[in-house]
Write a protein that holds these residues in place. Structure first.
Motif, PDB file in Angstrom:
ATOM      1  N   PRO A 129       0.879  -1.318  -0.025  1.00 33.12           N
ATOM      2  CA  PRO A 129       0.136   0.010   0.035  1.00 33.12           C
ATOM      3  C   PRO A 129       0.824   1.299   0.144  1.00 33.12           C
ATOM      4  CG  PRO A 129      -0.939  -1.508   1.691  1.00 33.12           C
ATOM      5  CD  PRO A 129       0.422  -2.005   1.150  1.00 33.12           C
ATOM      6  N   MET A 130       2.021   1.270   0.728  1.00 33.15           N
ATOM      7  CA  MET A 130       2.758   2.381   0.706  1.00 33.15           C
ATOM      8  C   MET A 130       3.315   2.732  -0.827  1.00 33.15           C
ATOM      9  SD  MET A 130       4.609   2.229   4.434  1.00 33.15           S
ATOM     10  CE  MET A 130       4.926   0.480   4.408  1.00 33.15           C
ATOM     11  N   ALA A 131       3.960   1.311  -1.399  1.00 36.41           N
ATOM     12  CA  ALA A 131       4.477   1.691  -2.615  1.00 36.41           C
ATOM     13  C   ALA A 131       3.304   2.319  -3.797  1.00 36.41           C
ATOM     14  CB  ALA A 131       5.136   0.414  -2.977  1.00 36.41           C
ATOM     15  N   ALA A 132       2.202   1.886  -3.475  1.00 35.50           N
ATOM     16  CA  ALA A 132       1.022   2.180  -4.216  1.00 35.50           C
ATOM     17  C   ALA A 132       0.894   3.696  -4.244  1.00 35.50           C
ATOM     18  CB  ALA A 132      -0.438   1.358  -4.231  1.00 35.50           C
ATOM     19  N   ILE A 133       0.861   4.201  -2.679  1.00 37.32           N
ATOM     20  CA  ILE A 133       0.684   5.622  -2.538  1.00 37.32           C
ATOM     21  C   ILE A 133       1.752   6.476  -3.104  1.00 37.32           C
ATOM     22  CG2 ILE A 133       0.570   7.309  -0.673  1.00 37.32           C
ATOM     23  CD1 ILE A 133      -0.993   5.220   0.909  1.00 37.32           C
ATOM     24  N   PHE A 134       3.083   6.082  -2.831  1.00 35.33           N
ATOM     25  CA  PHE A 134       4.060   6.867  -3.568  1.00 35.33           C
ATOM     26  C   PHE A 134       4.209   6.835  -5.022  1.00 35.33           C
ATOM     27  CE2 PHE A 134       6.303   5.837   0.889  1.00 35.33           C
ATOM     28  CZ  PHE A 134       5.767   7.108   1.324  1.00 35.33           C
ATOM     29  N   LEU A 135       3.851   5.702  -5.580  1.00 35.44           N
ATOM     30  CA  LEU A 135       4.166   5.507  -6.885  1.00 35.44           C
ATOM     31  C   LEU A 135       2.558   6.273  -7.780  1.00 35.44           C
ATOM     32  CD1 LEU A 135       6.258   2.557  -7.237  1.00 35.44           C
ATOM     33  CD2 LEU A 135       6.837   4.715  -7.668  1.00 35.44           C
ATOM     34  N   ARG A 136       1.642   6.005  -6.958  1.00 28.53           N
ATOM     35  CA  ARG A 136       0.243   6.562  -7.517  1.00 28.53           C
ATOM     36  C   ARG A 136      -0.005   5.430  -8.915  1.00 28.53           C
ATOM     37  NH1 ARG A 136      -1.857  12.023  -6.709  1.00 28.53           N
ATOM     38  NH2 ARG A 136      -0.933  12.347  -4.596  1.00 28.53           N
ATOM     39  N   ASN A 137       0.106   4.376  -8.683  1.00 30.49           N
ATOM     40  CA  ASN A 137       0.266   3.022  -9.656  1.00 30.49           C
ATOM     41  C   ASN A 137      -1.027   2.265  -9.022  1.00 30.49           C
ATOM     42  OD1 ASN A 137       0.300   0.791 -11.052  1.00 30.49           O
ATOM     43  ND2 ASN A 137       2.489   0.804 -11.100  1.00 30.49           N
ATOM     44  N   LYS A 138      -2.186   2.325 -10.033  1.00 32.20           N
ATOM     45  CA  LYS A 138      -3.390   1.572  -9.637  1.00 32.20           C
ATOM     46  C   LYS A 138      -2.988  -0.011  -9.562  1.00 32.20           C
ATOM     47  CE  LYS A 138      -6.071   4.877 -11.751  1.00 32.20           C
ATOM     48  NZ  LYS A 138      -5.183   5.822 -12.205  1.00 32.20           N
ATOM     49  N   TYR A 139      -2.321  -0.752 -10.242  1.00 32.04           N
ATOM     50  CA  TYR A 139      -2.132  -1.904 -10.106  1.00 32.04           C
ATOM     51  C   TYR A 139      -1.475  -2.539  -8.709  1.00 32.04           C
ATOM     52  CZ  TYR A 139      -3.008  -1.750 -15.213  1.00 32.04           C
ATOM     53  OH  TYR A 139      -3.819  -1.399 -16.394  1.00 32.04           O
ATOM     54  N   ILE A 140      -0.493  -1.570  -8.533  1.00 32.32           N
ATOM     55  CA  ILE A 140       0.047  -2.064  -7.373  1.00 32.32           C
ATOM     56  C   ILE A 140      -0.814  -1.871  -6.058  1.00 32.32           C
ATOM     57  CG2 ILE A 140       2.052  -1.342  -5.474  1.00 32.32           C
ATOM     58  CD1 ILE A 140       3.668  -0.586  -7.881  1.00 32.32           C
ATOM     59  N   GLY A 141      -1.653  -0.828  -6.041  1.00 36.85           N
ATOM     60  CA  GLY A 141      -2.990  -0.818  -5.338  1.00 36.85           C
ATOM     61  C   GLY A 141      -4.011  -2.028  -5.244  1.00 36.85           C
ATOM     62  N   TRP A 142      -4.078  -2.500  -6.339  1.00 36.84           N
ATOM     63  CA  TRP A 142      -5.040  -3.837  -6.355  1.00 36.84           C
ATOM     64  C   TRP A 142      -4.307  -4.846  -5.933  1.00 36.84           C
ATOM     65  CZ3 TRP A 142      -9.986  -3.665  -6.322  1.00 36.84           C
ATOM     66  CH2 TRP A 142     -10.707  -2.545  -6.813  1.00 36.84           C
ATOM     67  N   ALA A 143      -2.936  -4.921  -6.212  1.00 37.28           N
ATOM     68  CA  ALA A 143      -2.215  -6.008  -5.731  1.00 37.28           C
ATOM     69  C   ALA A 143      -2.079  -6.030  -4.161  1.00 37.28           C
ATOM     70  CB  ALA A 143      -0.817  -6.265  -6.444  1.00 37.28           C
ATOM     71  N   SER A 144      -2.169  -4.851  -3.516  1.00 40.07           N
ATOM     72  CA  SER A 144      -1.956  -4.763  -2.088  1.00 40.07           C
ATOM     73  C   SER A 144      -3.352  -5.154  -1.670  1.00 40.07           C
ATOM     74  CB  SER A 144      -1.570  -3.133  -1.676  1.00 40.07           C
ATOM     75  OG  SER A 144      -2.717  -2.361  -2.142  1.00 40.07           O
ATOM     76  N   VAL A 145      -4.455  -4.729  -2.205  1.00 40.94           N
ATOM     77  CA  VAL A 145      -5.828  -5.291  -1.686  1.00 40.94           C
ATOM     78  C   VAL A 145      -5.637  -6.794  -1.774  1.00 40.94           C
ATOM     79  CG1 VAL A 145      -8.264  -5.393  -2.005  1.00 40.94           C
ATOM     80  CG2 VAL A 145      -7.042  -3.123  -2.395  1.00 40.94           C
ATOM     81  N   VAL A 146      -5.318  -7.410  -2.843  1.00 42.67           N
ATOM     82  CA  VAL A 146      -5.420  -9.003  -2.762  1.00 42.67           C
ATOM     83  C   VAL A 146      -4.378  -9.404  -1.889  1.00 42.67           C
ATOM     84  CG1 VAL A 146      -4.807 -10.982  -4.259  1.00 42.67           C
ATOM     85  CG2 VAL A 146      -5.998  -8.854  -5.137  1.00 42.67           C
ATOM     86  N   PHE A 147      -3.228  -8.985  -1.541  1.00 42.65           N
ATOM     87  CA  PHE A 147      -2.288  -9.556  -0.566  1.00 42.65           C
ATOM     88  C   PHE A 147      -2.756  -9.249   0.848  1.00 42.65           C
ATOM     89  CE2 PHE A 147       0.877  -9.588  -4.151  1.00 42.65           C
ATOM     90  CZ  PHE A 147       1.375 -11.062  -3.904  1.00 42.65           C
ATOM     91  N   SER A 148      -3.486  -8.351   1.043  1.00 44.07           N
ATOM     92  CA  SER A 148      -3.742  -7.979   2.515  1.00 44.07           C
ATOM     93  C   SER A 148      -4.851  -8.731   2.717  1.00 44.07           C
ATOM     94  CB  SER A 148      -3.902  -6.562   2.668  1.00 44.07           C
ATOM     95  OG  SER A 148      -4.984  -5.996   1.705  1.00 44.07           O
ATOM     96  N   LEU A 149      -5.930  -9.109   1.783  1.00 41.32           N
ATOM     97  CA  LEU A 149      -6.796  -9.819   2.171  1.00 41.32           C
ATOM     98  C   LEU A 149      -6.470 -11.167   2.369  1.00 41.32           C
ATOM     99  CD1 LEU A 149      -9.706  -8.738  -0.470  1.00 41.32           C
ATOM    100  CD2 LEU A 149      -9.864  -8.585   1.939  1.00 41.32           C
ATOM    101  N   GLN A 150      -5.832 -11.535   1.702  1.00 39.10           N
ATOM    102  CA  GLN A 150      -4.905 -13.254   1.808  1.00 39.10           C
ATOM    103  C   GLN A 150      -4.346 -13.450   3.021  1.00 39.10           C
ATOM    104  OE1 GLN A 150      -2.556 -13.761  -1.569  1.00 39.10           O
ATOM    105  NE2 GLN A 150      -4.134 -14.860  -2.813  1.00 39.10           N
TER     106      GLN A 150
END
Length: 116
Positions: free
Chosen positions: A39-60
């Motif tokens: 999530p921090m990488a998604a916020i800093f890079l403003r990358n939507k794909y990293i944001g969705w990957a963070s949701v999947v990993f955190s749910l898992q």
């Protein structure tokens, strides 16, 4: 050689047997590390794909935690899910709130280039 046995001062009653030290558990939970750093990488890079990957990993990692991991970790699983959802909000925020001063898209032709 008989004199060598007489000089042996070791006492068998003072011998302490070797005991293997207790294990410290798992070396570390890689899934929880990923779910907290993506999530921090998604916020800093403003990358939507990293944001969705963070949701999947955190749910898992949240759905896969056991009672032992909840006792040993400092942050609960739902906190990492909240962070990943917040990272999605931040990455999609410019879509709903465009930055002031940036020209909008128009349908007209670009300005002509002056001749040199």
């Amino acid at each position: 050689m008989a004199s060598r046995k007489e000089k042996d001062m070791r006492r068998p009653d003072l011998v302490i047997p070797y005991q293997e030290p207790a294990s410290k558990g798992e070396g570390g939970d890689f899934g929880s590390t990923i779910s907290s750093t993506l999530p921090m990488a998604a916020i800093f890079l403003r990358n939507k794909y990293i944001g969705w990957a963070s949701v999947v990993f955190s749910l898992q990692s949240w759905l896969g935690e056991s009672e032992e991991t909840t006792k040993s970790t400092s942050t609960p699983g739902y906190f990492s899910v909240g962070m990943s959802l917040m990272s999605l909000v931040v990455t999609y925020l410019p879509l709903f709130l465009p930055q002031p001063g940036q020209p909008g898209t128009t349908t007209e032709a670009p300005a002509p280039v002056p001749l040199a």
